[in-house]
Design an enzyme around this catalytic site. Structure first.
Site, PDB file in Angstrom:
ATOM      1  N   PRO A 100       0.833  -1.203   0.000  1.00 11.91           N
ATOM      2  CA  PRO A 100       0.000   0.000   0.000  1.00 11.91           C
ATOM      3  C   PRO A 100       0.866   1.251   0.000  1.00 11.91           C
ATOM      4  O   PRO A 100       1.806   1.353   0.787  1.00 11.91           O
ATOM      5  CB  PRO A 100      -0.772  -0.118   1.324  1.00 11.91           C
ATOM      6  CG  PRO A 100       0.104  -0.964   2.201  1.00 11.91           C
ATOM      7  CD  PRO A 100       0.839  -1.893   1.296  1.00 11.91           C
ATOM      8  N   ALA A 159       0.167   5.579  -0.272  1.00 14.38           N
ATOM      9  CA  ALA A 159      -0.926   6.550  -0.241  1.00 14.38           C
ATOM     10  C   ALA A 159      -0.899   7.455  -1.478  1.00 14.38           C
ATOM     11  O   ALA A 159       0.137   7.660  -2.096  1.00 14.38           O
ATOM     12  CB  ALA A 159      -0.817   7.392   1.025  1.00 14.38           C
ATOM     13  N   SER A 164      -4.042   1.294  -0.166  1.00  9.26           N
ATOM     14  CA  SER A 164      -3.929   2.135   1.031  1.00  9.26           C
ATOM     15  C   SER A 164      -5.309   2.697   1.358  1.00  9.26           C
ATOM     16  O   SER A 164      -6.059   3.086   0.459  1.00  9.26           O
ATOM     17  CB  SER A 164      -2.969   3.298   0.746  1.00  9.26           C
ATOM     18  OG  SER A 164      -3.084   4.270   1.762  1.00  9.26           O
ATOM     19  N   TYR A 182      -5.773   1.810   9.055  1.00 12.75           N
ATOM     20  CA  TYR A 182      -5.308   2.330  10.341  1.00 12.75           C
ATOM     21  C   TYR A 182      -6.484   2.237  11.306  1.00 12.75           C
ATOM     22  O   TYR A 182      -7.636   2.127  10.882  1.00 12.75           O
ATOM     23  CB  TYR A 182      -4.895   3.798  10.217  1.00 12.75           C
ATOM     24  CG  TYR A 182      -3.670   4.020   9.366  1.00 12.75           C
ATOM     25  CD1 TYR A 182      -2.394   3.851   9.905  1.00 12.75           C
ATOM     26  CD2 TYR A 182      -3.781   4.398   8.041  1.00 12.75           C
ATOM     27  CE1 TYR A 182      -1.269   4.054   9.118  1.00 12.75           C
ATOM     28  CE2 TYR A 182      -2.661   4.603   7.252  1.00 12.75           C
ATOM     29  CZ  TYR A 182      -1.402   4.428   7.795  1.00 12.75           C
ATOM     30  OH  TYR A 182      -0.285   4.621   7.033  1.00 12.75           O
ATOM     31  N   THR A 228      -1.972  -1.408   9.749  1.00 17.84           N
ATOM     32  CA  THR A 228      -0.665  -0.792  10.003  1.00 17.84           C
ATOM     33  C   THR A 228      -0.565  -0.417  11.474  1.00 17.84           C
ATOM     34  O   THR A 228      -1.438   0.276  12.004  1.00 17.84           O
ATOM     35  CB  THR A 228      -0.489   0.460   9.118  1.00 17.84           C
ATOM     36  OG1 THR A 228      -0.569   0.060   7.752  1.00 17.84           O
ATOM     37  CG2 THR A 228       0.842   1.138   9.366  1.00 17.84           C
ATOM     38  N   LYS A 260       0.823  -5.067  10.042  1.00 16.18           N
ATOM     39  CA  LYS A 260       1.925  -4.580   9.198  1.00 16.18           C
ATOM     40  C   LYS A 260       2.745  -3.606  10.028  1.00 16.18           C
ATOM     41  O   LYS A 260       2.206  -2.597  10.509  1.00 16.18           O
ATOM     42  CB  LYS A 260       1.347  -3.890   7.963  1.00 16.18           C
ATOM     43  CG  LYS A 260       2.357  -3.187   7.077  1.00 16.18           C
ATOM     44  CD  LYS A 260       1.687  -2.653   5.830  1.00 16.18           C
ATOM     45  CE  LYS A 260       2.614  -1.810   4.992  1.00 16.18           C
ATOM     46  NZ  LYS A 260       2.988  -0.539   5.636  1.00 16.18           N
ATOM     47  N   SER A 286       7.786  -4.952   8.436  1.00 16.21           N
ATOM     48  CA  SER A 286       7.854  -3.678   7.710  1.00 16.21           C
ATOM     49  C   SER A 286       8.339  -2.584   8.643  1.00 16.21           C
ATOM     50  O   SER A 286       7.981  -2.569   9.830  1.00 16.21           O
ATOM     51  CB  SER A 286       6.440  -3.327   7.204  1.00 16.21           C
ATOM     52  OG  SER A 286       6.408  -2.020   6.651  1.00 16.21           O
ATOM     53  N   HIS A 293       7.830   0.492   7.333  1.00 13.32           N
ATOM     54  CA  HIS A 293       7.102   1.552   6.649  1.00 13.32           C
ATOM     55  C   HIS A 293       8.018   2.258   5.629  1.00 13.32           C
ATOM     56  O   HIS A 293       7.978   3.485   5.481  1.00 13.32           O
ATOM     57  CB  HIS A 293       6.557   2.541   7.680  1.00 13.32           C
ATOM     58  CG  HIS A 293       5.256   3.185   7.316  1.00 13.32           C
ATOM     59  ND1 HIS A 293       4.134   3.110   8.104  1.00 13.32           N
ATOM     60  CD2 HIS A 293       4.885   3.939   6.242  1.00 13.32           C
ATOM     61  CE1 HIS A 293       3.145   3.785   7.553  1.00 13.32           C
ATOM     62  NE2 HIS A 293       3.571   4.291   6.412  1.00 13.32           N
ATOM     63  N   ARG A 343       9.990   5.268   6.781  1.00 10.00           N
ATOM     64  CA  ARG A 343       9.295   6.556   6.863  1.00 10.00           C
ATOM     65  C   ARG A 343       8.783   6.863   8.259  1.00 10.00           C
ATOM     66  O   ARG A 343       8.289   7.951   8.512  1.00 10.00           O
ATOM     67  CB  ARG A 343       8.106   6.547   5.893  1.00 10.00           C
ATOM     68  CG  ARG A 343       8.508   6.373   4.467  1.00 10.00           C
ATOM     69  CD  ARG A 343       7.351   5.921   3.583  1.00 10.00           C
ATOM     70  NE  ARG A 343       6.347   6.933   3.337  1.00 10.00           N
ATOM     71  CZ  ARG A 343       6.473   7.939   2.493  1.00 10.00           C
ATOM     72  NH1 ARG A 343       7.593   8.069   1.809  1.00 10.00           N
ATOM     73  NH2 ARG A 343       5.509   8.801   2.308  1.00 10.00           N
ATOM     74  N   VAL A 401      13.173  -3.869  -1.383  1.00  5.41           N
ATOM     75  CA  VAL A 401      13.243  -4.907  -2.416  1.00  5.41           C
ATOM     76  C   VAL A 401      13.350  -4.234  -3.783  1.00  5.41           C
ATOM     77  O   VAL A 401      12.451  -3.510  -4.204  1.00  5.41           O
ATOM     78  CB  VAL A 401      11.981  -5.808  -2.374  1.00  5.41           C
ATOM     79  CG1 VAL A 401      12.014  -6.832  -3.498  1.00  5.41           C
ATOM     80  CG2 VAL A 401      11.833  -6.475  -1.011  1.00  5.41           C
ATOM     81  N   GLY A 461       6.883  -1.196  -2.778  1.00  6.66           N
ATOM     82  CA  GLY A 461       6.221   0.087  -2.558  1.00  6.66           C
ATOM     83  C   GLY A 461       6.640   1.119  -3.587  1.00  6.66           C
ATOM     84  O   GLY A 461       6.005   1.283  -4.637  1.00  6.66           O
TER      85      GLY A 461
HETATM   86  C1  HOC Z   1      -2.133  12.378   4.843  1.00  6.21           C
HETATM   87  C2  HOC Z   1      -1.879  10.937   4.863  1.00  6.21           C
HETATM   88  O1  HOC Z   1       1.740   5.432   4.671  1.00  6.21           O
HETATM   89  C3  HOC Z   1       3.079   7.383   4.486  1.00  6.21           C
HETATM   90  C4  HOC Z   1       1.697   6.825   4.610  1.00  6.21           C
HETATM   91  C5  HOC Z   1       1.099   7.291   5.859  1.00  6.21           C
HETATM   92  C6  HOC Z   1       0.885   8.731   5.921  1.00  6.21           C
HETATM   93  C7  HOC Z   1      -0.220   9.199   5.077  1.00  6.21           C
HETATM   94  C8  HOC Z   1      -0.533  10.620   5.344  1.00  6.21           C
HETATM   95  O2  HOC Z   1       3.228   8.518   4.058  1.00  6.21           O
HETATM   96  O3  HOC Z   1       4.032   6.702   4.840  1.00  6.21           O
END
Ligand code: HOC
Length: 368
Positions: free
Chosen positions: A79, A81, A108, A128, A154, A236, A258, A260, A263, A294, A314
């Site tokens: 996923p 965003a 996402s 979420y 997540t 996740k 993960s 993320h 991030r 990956v 991703g």
């Molecule tokens: C406004 C939405 O998975 C990322 C996304 C989560 C944050 C989305 C913010 O940017 O890592």
């Protein structure tokens, strides 16, 4: 006719020239000093393949199953965003590419396309736990009613990681796009107005996340999601054996190792470095997946050897989407699938089931 793309990196290089700064920085960057982001890729280079020879590799099959569903390859789509920032067709194009390649796409919940508008195929919804619990429940129900076969919850984002470029850019979702799944809650816009001072991570993103996500997130929420969902629930964002055991005890149906994409929390380990620890703790009770770093067929091979059932891509999907929409994503998936096929052949494996722990050597591993 330019030079042909020969590597996933070529799609990224193209996006670096082609995407606007707001979107490029959002997709490309990680938290803080981006140590984890870089480490995700570097760590794969420290794992070595132990090839077996003389095995008749004239036919190699990549097909496998995840949570009981057949897919053509263990390379799936993570996923990410707001994909319409990368291409006007956004998630629709990604889903069509996934379907053409018979693989799984995870949408996402912060997509710029509605859950209901994604066509058929193997699809999971990333979720979420929102402050608005009813809205969370509705997302699960909408996914179930629209043919999604799993929820990927997540669990590493009670707050948004501090992403310096987004703060500098005062990131905003372009005004013609919306968080399509939140039209009914009045939370469809991510506005510049929400960005105030940089001192408290105040990008528009962080403010949006703070307004939406429940920071009390704990194991009881996982059990709540399990109790609401009629489809399998994966968590996740697991990086330790301890949390893997708690996840299994909470009744999850799968674990995605993960960080993320580097991030969220910076300086956590690369996912490939903790995969085996998680798999050992899980001991085959649920399927374990991996995302993060990956970029090569050999990376996929290494993750499968260390216990992953499949991997999720991703950022490469976003770069490919930006390059050429649905066809771009298919081209990118073809490339990494063929790399995996070659890696398997050269390591003496004709099926995914043939790939074993003995096919890799990790740093510090004693001589066999
Ligand atoms: C406004 C939405 O998975 C990322 C996304 C989560 C944050 C989305 C913010 O940017 O890592």
């Amino acid at each position: 006719q330019g030079t042909p793309f020969v590597s996933l990196d070529d799609f990224e290089q193209h996006a670096m020239r082609n995407l606007d700064r707001n979107a490029l920085d959002y997709y490309r960057s990680g938290a803080q000093d981006m140590i984890t982001l870089k480490e995700n890729q570097r760590a794969f280079d420290r794992v070595f393949i132990r090839p077996r020879v003389l095995r008749d590799v004239s036919t190699v099959s990549l097909s496998t199953s995840i949570l009981g569903e057949q897919i053509a390859s263990p390379i799936c789509i993570a996923p990410t965003a707001m994909q319409r920032m990368a291409h006007p067709d956004g998630e629709l194009a990604t889903a069509r590419a996934a379907k053409r390649k018979s693989t799984c796409m995870v949408l996402s919940s912060w997509s710029t396309t509605r859950i209901e508008d994604i066509g058929d195929g193997v699809k999971w919804l990333q979720l979420y736990v929102y402050k608005d619990r009813e809205a969370t429940r509705r997302l699960i129900e909408r996914a179930q009613d629209s043919g999604y076969t799993a929820i990927a919850l997540t669990v590493d984002t009670p707050y948004l990681g501090r992403r310096l470029a987004d703060i500098r850019n005062r990131f905003r979702l372009p005004p013609h796009l919306t968080m399509a799944n939140f039209a009914d809650t009045g939370k469809a816009q991510v506005g510049k107005a929400e960005a105030t001072s940089a001192a408290d991570n105040a990008s528009g993103l962080a403010a949006y996340v703070a307004s939406q996500i429940d920071p009390t997130l704990n194991w009881s929420h996982v059990e709540w999601v399990k109790s609401v969902a009629r489809i399998p629930v994966l968590v996740k964002g697991i990086l330790t054996a301890e949390d893997a055991v708690l996840a299994v005890n909470a009744g999850v149906d799968g674990i995605i190792v993960s960080n993320h994409g580097g991030r969220q929390m910076d300086t956590v380990p690369a996912t490939i470095d903790v995969l085996e620890e998680v798999c050992r703790a899980v001991d085959g009770r649920v399927e374990v997946f991996l995302d993060g770093g990956v970029r090569r067929g050999t990376d996929v091979f290494k993750a499968l050897a260390l216990g992953a059932r499949a991997v999720f891509l991703g950022r490469p999907v976003l770069w490919a989407l930006n390059y050429n929409g649905e066809d771009g994503v298919v081209e990118m998936l073809n490339m990494i699938n063929e790399e995996l096929r070659l890696a398997m052949a050269l390591a003496g494996c004709v099926s995914v089931a043939d790939i074993t722990r003995n096919h890799v050597k990790v740093p510090g591993q004693p001589r066999l």
